[in-house]
Design a protein around this motif. Structure first.
Motif, PDB file in Angstrom:
ATOM      1  N   GLU A  59       0.773  -1.028  -0.079  1.00 15.05           N
ATOM      2  CA  GLU A  59      -0.077  -0.007   0.116  1.00 15.05           C
ATOM      3  C   GLU A  59       0.958   1.334  -0.041  1.00 15.05           C
ATOM      4  N   GLU A  60       1.850   1.413   0.790  1.00 10.27           N
ATOM      5  CA  GLU A  60       2.822   2.433   0.773  1.00 10.27           C
ATOM      6  C   GLU A  60       3.496   2.665  -0.464  1.00 10.27           C
ATOM      7  N   ILE A  61       4.035   1.514  -1.137  1.00 11.96           N
ATOM      8  CA  ILE A  61       4.786   1.754  -2.350  1.00 11.96           C
ATOM      9  C   ILE A  61       3.794   2.296  -3.448  1.00 11.96           C
ATOM     10  N   ALA A  62       2.498   1.714  -3.399  1.00 11.91           N
ATOM     11  CA  ALA A  62       1.631   2.157  -4.322  1.00 11.91           C
ATOM     12  C   ALA A  62       1.229   3.711  -4.111  1.00 11.91           C
ATOM     13  N   GLU A  63       1.087   4.056  -3.139  1.00  9.43           N
ATOM     14  CA  GLU A  63       0.654   5.400  -2.682  1.00  9.43           C
ATOM     15  C   GLU A  63       1.891   6.261  -3.060  1.00  9.43           C
ATOM     16  N   LEU A  64       3.004   5.794  -2.703  1.00  9.94           N
ATOM     17  CA  LEU A  64       4.148   6.636  -3.262  1.00  9.94           C
ATOM     18  C   LEU A  64       4.293   6.828  -4.804  1.00  9.94           C
ATOM     19  N   TYR A  65       4.209   5.727  -5.473  1.00 16.43           N
ATOM     20  CA  TYR A  65       4.370   5.895  -6.843  1.00 16.43           C
ATOM     21  C   TYR A  65       3.055   6.693  -7.313  1.00 16.43           C
ATOM     22  N   LYS A  66       1.901   6.646  -6.846  1.00 18.37           N
ATOM     23  CA  LYS A  66       0.724   7.318  -7.305  1.00 18.37           C
ATOM     24  C   LYS A  66       1.066   8.968  -6.817  1.00 18.37           C
ATOM     25  N   GLY A  72       3.584  15.119 -11.278  1.00 22.25           N
ATOM     26  CA  GLY A  72       4.236  15.258 -12.724  1.00 22.25           C
ATOM     27  C   GLY A  72       5.553  14.759 -12.667  1.00 22.25           C
ATOM     28  N   MET A  73       6.028  13.885 -11.878  1.00 24.63           N
ATOM     29  CA  MET A  73       7.323  13.192 -12.030  1.00 24.63           C
ATOM     30  C   MET A  73       7.315  12.390 -13.408  1.00 24.63           C
ATOM     31  N   PRO A  74       8.420  12.344 -13.850  1.00 27.40           N
ATOM     32  CA  PRO A  74       8.437  11.406 -15.145  1.00 27.40           C
ATOM     33  C   PRO A  74       8.474   9.882 -14.822  1.00 27.40           C
ATOM     34  N   GLU A  75       7.807   9.095 -15.688  1.00 24.16           N
ATOM     35  CA  GLU A  75       7.693   7.728 -15.173  1.00 24.16           C
ATOM     36  C   GLU A  75       8.744   7.019 -14.722  1.00 24.16           C
ATOM     37  N   ASP A  76      10.114   7.088 -15.608  1.00 23.98           N
ATOM     38  CA  ASP A  76      11.219   6.465 -15.260  1.00 23.98           C
ATOM     39  C   ASP A  76      11.700   6.693 -13.949  1.00 23.98           C
ATOM     40  N   LEU A  77      11.673   8.203 -13.577  1.00 22.22           N
ATOM     41  CA  LEU A  77      12.040   8.598 -12.376  1.00 22.22           C
ATOM     42  C   LEU A  77      11.285   8.339 -11.013  1.00 22.22           C
ATOM     43  N   ALA A  78       9.928   8.177 -11.375  1.00 20.99           N
ATOM     44  CA  ALA A  78       9.025   7.529 -10.357  1.00 20.99           C
ATOM     45  C   ALA A  78       9.033   6.225  -9.937  1.00 20.99           C
ATOM     46  N   LYS A  80      12.016   4.512 -10.547  1.00 20.36           N
ATOM     47  CA  LYS A  80      13.370   4.588  -9.759  1.00 20.36           C
ATOM     48  C   LYS A  80      13.208   4.726  -8.533  1.00 20.36           C
ATOM     49  N   MET A  81      12.605   5.920  -8.108  1.00 18.95           N
ATOM     50  CA  MET A  81      12.433   6.276  -6.581  1.00 18.95           C
ATOM     51  C   MET A  81      11.733   5.465  -5.730  1.00 18.95           C
ATOM     52  N   THR A  82      10.658   4.631  -6.491  1.00 14.34           N
ATOM     53  CA  THR A  82       9.636   3.948  -5.894  1.00 14.34           C
ATOM     54  C   THR A  82      10.424   2.617  -5.646  1.00 14.34           C
ATOM     55  N   LEU A  83      11.209   1.999  -6.533  1.00 17.45           N
ATOM     56  CA  LEU A  83      11.990   0.817  -6.283  1.00 17.45           C
ATOM     57  C   LEU A  83      12.949   0.926  -5.141  1.00 17.45           C
ATOM     58  N   GLU A  84      13.815   2.197  -5.056  1.00 18.28           N
ATOM     59  CA  GLU A  84      14.754   2.506  -4.156  1.00 18.28           C
ATOM     60  C   GLU A  84      13.995   2.371  -2.438  1.00 18.28           C
ATOM     61  N   TYR A  85      12.781   3.072  -2.813  1.00 20.57           N
ATOM     62  CA  TYR A  85      12.113   3.092  -1.445  1.00 20.57           C
ATOM     63  C   TYR A  85      11.626   1.469  -0.901  1.00 20.57           C
TER      64      TYR A  85
END
Length: 134
Positions: A59-66, A72-78, A80-85
Motif C-alpha cells: 500500500e505504501e509503495i503504491a501510494e508513493l508511486y501514485k 508530474g514526475m517522469p515515469e522512469d524517475l517515479a 526508480k524512486m519507488t524501487l529505491e524506497y
C-alpha cells in the motif's frame, strides 16, 4: 611441607568457589535482565516491523508511486524512486530480522550458561560431600 601444600590447595579451592559465586550472581542478573526485556523488546520489534509487512508495504509503495506521478514526475524517475524506497524498506525488515535472531541466540546462550551453572553447583556440592567423607 604437606600442611603448606594443603593450605595452598584450600586457598585455591576457596578462590574457585568465590569466583563461581560471583559468576553465578552475574549470570543470575543477566538472565533476569533478559527475561525482563523479552516482552518489551518483542513489542518494539512488532511495532517496527508493522509498517514493513507485505500488505502495508504494498500500500505504501503504491501510494508513493501514485503521488510521484500525480506531482508530474517522469515515469522512469517515479519508478526508480519507488524501487529505491522498496529496497530500503526491505533492508530495514532484514535488519530487524537479524536483530531478532541475535536476541534469540543471546537468550539461548544465557539459558545454556544458566543450566551449566546449576549443573556445576550440583556437582560441586556432591564433590564437597565426597571430600568430607575422605
Amino acid at each position: 611441607m604437606e600442611a603448606e601444600r594443603r593450605d595452598l590447595e584450600d586457598e585455591e579451592k576457596e578462590d574457585e568457589i568465590k569466583e563461581a559465586k560471583e559468576l553465578e550472581i552475574v549470570l543470575t542478573a543477566v538472565s533476569s535482565f533478559i527475561k525482563e526485556i523479552q516482552e518489551p523488546l518483542a513489542r518494539l520489534l512488532e511495532t517496527l516491523i508493522q509498517p514493513v509487512r507485505g500488505d502495508k508495504l504494498g500500500e505504501e509503495i503504491a501510494e508513493l508511486y501514485k503521488k510521484l506521478k500525480e506531482s508530474g514526475m517522469p515515469e522512469d524517475l517515479a519508478q526508480k524512486m519507488t524501487l529505491e524506497y522498496f529496497e530500503r524498506r526491505t533492508k530495514i525488515l532484514e535488519s530487524l530480522g537479524n536483530l531478532g535472531q541475535l536476541f534469540s541466540k543471546a537468550q539461548t546462550t544465557w539459558s545454556w550458561m544458566s543450566e551449566k551453572k546449576h549443573q556445576h553447583k550440583g556437582s560441586a556440592g556432591a564433590g564437597e560431600g565426597e571430600r568430607d567423607e575422605g
